[in-house]
Write a protein that holds these residues in place. Structure first.
Motif, PDB file in Angstrom:
ATOM      1  N   LYS A   1      43.716  54.726  43.216  1.00 25.18           N
ATOM      2  CA  LYS A   1      42.433  54.616  42.525  1.00 25.18           C
ATOM      3  C   LYS A   1      42.575  53.733  41.281  1.00 25.18           C
ATOM      4  O   LYS A   1      41.719  52.899  40.990  1.00 25.18           O
ATOM      5  CB  LYS A   1      41.930  56.007  42.136  1.00 25.18           C
ATOM      6  N   ARG A   2      43.685  53.907  40.563  1.00 26.00           N
ATOM      7  CA  ARG A   2      43.949  53.109  39.362  1.00 26.00           C
ATOM      8  C   ARG A   2      44.106  51.631  39.733  1.00 26.00           C
ATOM      9  O   ARG A   2      43.570  50.750  39.070  1.00 26.00           O
ATOM     10  CB  ARG A   2      45.208  53.625  38.665  1.00 26.00           C
ATOM     11  N   MET A   3      44.848  51.380  40.808  1.00 25.57           N
ATOM     12  CA  MET A   3      45.048  49.996  41.260  1.00 25.57           C
ATOM     13  C   MET A   3      43.729  49.351  41.678  1.00 25.57           C
ATOM     14  O   MET A   3      43.470  48.184  41.367  1.00 25.57           O
ATOM     15  CB  MET A   3      46.042  49.956  42.420  1.00 25.57           C
ATOM     16  N   ALA A   4      42.897  50.114  42.374  1.00 28.22           N
ATOM     17  CA  ALA A   4      41.596  49.604  42.820  1.00 28.22           C
ATOM     18  C   ALA A   4      40.709  49.280  41.616  1.00 28.22           C
ATOM     19  O   ALA A   4      40.021  48.247  41.603  1.00 28.22           O
ATOM     20  CB  ALA A   4      40.911  50.622  43.717  1.00 28.22           C
ATOM     21  N   THR A   5      40.756  50.135  40.608  1.00 28.76           N
ATOM     22  CA  THR A   5      39.973  49.903  39.387  1.00 28.76           C
ATOM     23  C   THR A   5      40.454  48.647  38.678  1.00 28.76           C
ATOM     24  O   THR A   5      39.654  47.809  38.250  1.00 28.76           O
ATOM     25  CB  THR A   5      40.090  51.115  38.431  1.00 28.76           C
ATOM     26  N   MET A   6      41.775  48.488  38.576  1.00 29.14           N
ATOM     27  CA  MET A   6      42.341  47.313  37.912  1.00 29.14           C
ATOM     28  C   MET A   6      41.983  46.029  38.661  1.00 29.14           C
ATOM     29  O   MET A   6      41.647  45.019  38.051  1.00 29.14           O
ATOM     30  CB  MET A   6      43.864  47.450  37.801  1.00 29.14           C
ATOM     31  N   GLN A   7      42.035  46.072  39.988  1.00 26.63           N
ATOM     32  CA  GLN A   7      41.696  44.892  40.791  1.00 26.63           C
ATOM     33  C   GLN A   7      40.235  44.496  40.601  1.00 26.63           C
ATOM     34  O   GLN A   7      39.906  43.316  40.487  1.00 26.63           O
ATOM     35  CB  GLN A   7      41.989  45.149  42.269  1.00 26.63           C
ATOM     36  N   ARG A   8      39.378  45.509  40.548  1.00 23.97           N
ATOM     37  CA  ARG A   8      37.952  45.246  40.319  1.00 23.97           C
ATOM     38  C   ARG A   8      37.747  44.643  38.927  1.00 23.97           C
ATOM     39  O   ARG A   8      37.001  43.681  38.758  1.00 23.97           O
ATOM     40  CB  ARG A   8      37.153  46.542  40.462  1.00 23.97           C
ATOM     41  N   MET A   9      38.414  45.205  37.947  1.00 20.44           N
ATOM     42  CA  MET A   9      38.315  44.704  36.575  1.00 20.44           C
ATOM     43  C   MET A   9      38.782  43.248  36.501  1.00 20.44           C
ATOM     44  O   MET A   9      38.145  42.406  35.873  1.00 20.44           O
ATOM     45  CB  MET A   9      39.157  45.569  35.629  1.00 20.44           C
ATOM     46  N   GLN A  10      39.895  42.947  37.166  1.00 20.19           N
ATOM     47  CA  GLN A  10      40.456  41.598  37.139  1.00 20.19           C
ATOM     48  C   GLN A  10      39.536  40.596  37.832  1.00 20.19           C
ATOM     49  O   GLN A  10      39.334  39.482  37.339  1.00 20.19           O
ATOM     50  CB  GLN A  10      41.839  41.593  37.777  1.00 20.19           C
ATOM     51  N   SER A  11      38.978  40.975  38.970  1.00 14.90           N
ATOM     52  CA  SER A  11      38.082  40.070  39.710  1.00 14.90           C
ATOM     53  C   SER A  11      36.841  39.736  38.898  1.00 14.90           C
ATOM     54  O   SER A  11      36.452  38.572  38.784  1.00 14.90           O
ATOM     55  CB  SER A  11      37.657  40.706  41.042  1.00 14.90           C
ATOM     56  N   VAL A  12      36.235  40.768  38.321  1.00  8.29           N
ATOM     57  CA  VAL A  12      35.036  40.559  37.499  1.00  8.29           C
ATOM     58  C   VAL A  12      35.400  39.800  36.225  1.00  8.29           C
ATOM     59  O   VAL A  12      34.685  38.897  35.797  1.00  8.29           O
ATOM     60  CB  VAL A  12      34.357  41.910  37.165  1.00  8.29           C
ATOM     61  N   GLY A  13      36.544  40.159  35.638  1.00  8.61           N
ATOM     62  CA  GLY A  13      37.004  39.494  34.425  1.00  8.61           C
ATOM     63  C   GLY A  13      37.200  38.007  34.640  1.00  8.61           C
ATOM     64  O   GLY A  13      36.799  37.187  33.799  1.00  8.61           O
ATOM     65  N   LEU A  14      37.796  37.629  35.764  1.00  3.03           N
ATOM     66  CA  LEU A  14      38.023  36.207  36.066  1.00  3.03           C
ATOM     67  C   LEU A  14      36.696  35.462  36.130  1.00  3.03           C
ATOM     68  O   LEU A  14      36.556  34.366  35.583  1.00  3.03           O
ATOM     69  CB  LEU A  14      38.786  36.055  37.385  1.00  3.03           C
ATOM     70  N   GLU A  15      35.714  36.043  36.797  1.00  2.00           N
ATOM     71  CA  GLU A  15      34.399  35.410  36.910  1.00  2.00           C
ATOM     72  C   GLU A  15      33.779  35.172  35.538  1.00  2.00           C
ATOM     73  O   GLU A  15      33.232  34.097  35.265  1.00  2.00           O
ATOM     74  CB  GLU A  15      33.465  36.280  37.758  1.00  2.00           C
ATOM     75  N   ILE A  16      33.878  36.185  34.660  1.00  2.00           N
ATOM     76  CA  ILE A  16      33.288  36.067  33.321  1.00  2.00           C
ATOM     77  C   ILE A  16      34.040  35.040  32.480  1.00  2.00           C
ATOM     78  O   ILE A  16      33.438  34.195  31.815  1.00  2.00           O
ATOM     79  CB  ILE A  16      33.274  37.437  32.605  1.00  2.00           C
ATOM     80  N   PHE A  17      35.373  35.113  32.498  1.00  2.00           N
ATOM     81  CA  PHE A  17      36.182  34.155  31.728  1.00  2.00           C
ATOM     82  C   PHE A  17      35.940  32.730  32.209  1.00  2.00           C
ATOM     83  O   PHE A  17      35.884  31.799  31.409  1.00  2.00           O
ATOM     84  CB  PHE A  17      37.671  34.490  31.835  1.00  2.00           C
ATOM     85  N   TYR A  18      35.828  32.564  33.525  1.00  2.00           N
ATOM     86  CA  TYR A  18      35.609  31.231  34.091  1.00  2.00           C
ATOM     87  C   TYR A  18      34.239  30.688  33.681  1.00  2.00           C
ATOM     88  O   TYR A  18      34.102  29.524  33.320  1.00  2.00           O
ATOM     89  CB  TYR A  18      35.720  31.281  35.610  1.00  2.00           C
ATOM     90  N   LYS A  19      33.252  31.542  33.723  1.00  2.00           N
ATOM     91  CA  LYS A  19      31.874  31.127  33.423  1.00  2.00           C
ATOM     92  C   LYS A  19      31.669  30.879  31.926  1.00  2.00           C
ATOM     93  O   LYS A  19      31.081  29.867  31.532  1.00  2.00           O
ATOM     94  CB  LYS A  19      30.899  32.208  33.908  1.00  2.00           C
ATOM     95  N   ASN A  20      32.136  31.796  31.085  1.00  2.00           N
ATOM     96  CA  ASN A  20      31.851  31.724  29.651  1.00  2.00           C
ATOM     97  C   ASN A  20      32.995  31.203  28.796  1.00  2.00           C
ATOM     98  O   ASN A  20      32.789  30.849  27.641  1.00  2.00           O
ATOM     99  CB  ASN A  20      31.452  33.117  29.128  1.00  2.00           C
ATOM    100  N   GLY A  21      34.210  31.186  29.371  1.00  2.00           N
ATOM    101  CA  GLY A  21      35.379  30.825  28.579  1.00  2.00           C
ATOM    102  C   GLY A  21      36.008  32.074  27.982  1.00  2.00           C
ATOM    103  O   GLY A  21      35.316  33.058  27.716  1.00  2.00           O
TER     104      GLY A  21
END
Length: 202
Positions: free
Chosen positions: A6-26
């Motif tokens: 469950k922890r790994m799944a949460t981290m993967q979700r956080m990382q995927s969403v985080g990448l999208e935000i960092f890529y879009k906004n810097g």
């Protein structure tokens, strides 16, 4: 076991969403609060997994970006012979993926290298290491191509690797606002013409 999954799944979700935000906004224009809002998570939940925004970003580099670069641009060479043929397929496949993936059009390594240059040596060092792995792989396979009689022995493998990396990153950037499909087609056609100039003449 279930808790770890469950922890790994949460981290993967956080990382995927985080990448999208960092890529879009810097990176520097994105706050932890921005990430939490997108994920509907509390600050406590974020800091349970990551000590800081920087550590979070580094985990994205290591767990999403580098594996993607490796699978698209390095792994295809394993067990193959003629590097020119593999490069053609490898670049064409990666660019075809980029046609349908806005996040990937600008080539994330290049985008983040530009953003972090002169601002964060820890992250720049990691990005440089990723570029180096790609470069060394290209040089190694070009050298092997020379030994195996596919690439002309007078070819400067390091220069070719630099040219291929820079041209590939360049066309990815152009694909952001241009006709991605047409740009990919023209680039691959030119690449094939170039490969003919460095191939052993049969």
């Amino acid at each position: 076991m279930e808790k770890n999954l469950k922890r790994m799944a949460t981290m993967q979700r956080m990382q995927s969403v985080g990448l999208e935000i960092f890529y879009k906004n810097g990176y520097y224009d994105t706050s932890v609060d921005d990430i939490l809002k997108e994920l509907s998570l509390s600050k406590g939940a974020f800091y349970y997994h990551f000590k800081s925004k920087e550590e979070f970003f580094i985990s994205i580099l290591q767990n999403i970006i580098f594996p993607k670069v490796y699978s698209e641009l390095i792994a295809p060479f394993e067990g193959q012979e003629n590097p020119a043929v593999i490069l053609d397929k490898c670049f064409d496949n990666a660019l075809e993926t980029a046609e349908h993936n806005v996040l990937d059009n600008g080539f994330v390594l290049s985008k983040f290298m530009t953003e972090f240059s002169g601002k964060n040596e820890t992250i720049v060092k990691l990005l440089k290491e990723m570029f180096k792995v790609w470069e060394v792989n290209l040089i190694t396979n070009l050298q092997k191509g020379k030994t195996d009689g596919f690439i002309d022995r007078h070819v400067d493998s390091e220069a070719v690797a630099s040219f291929l990396m820079s041209s590939y990153m360049g066309v990815r950037v152009l694909m952001i606002n241009g006709n991605a499909k047409l740009l990919r087609y023209k680039y691959i056609q030119q690449l094939r013409s170039y490969f003919k100039t460095i191939a052993v003449k049969r």
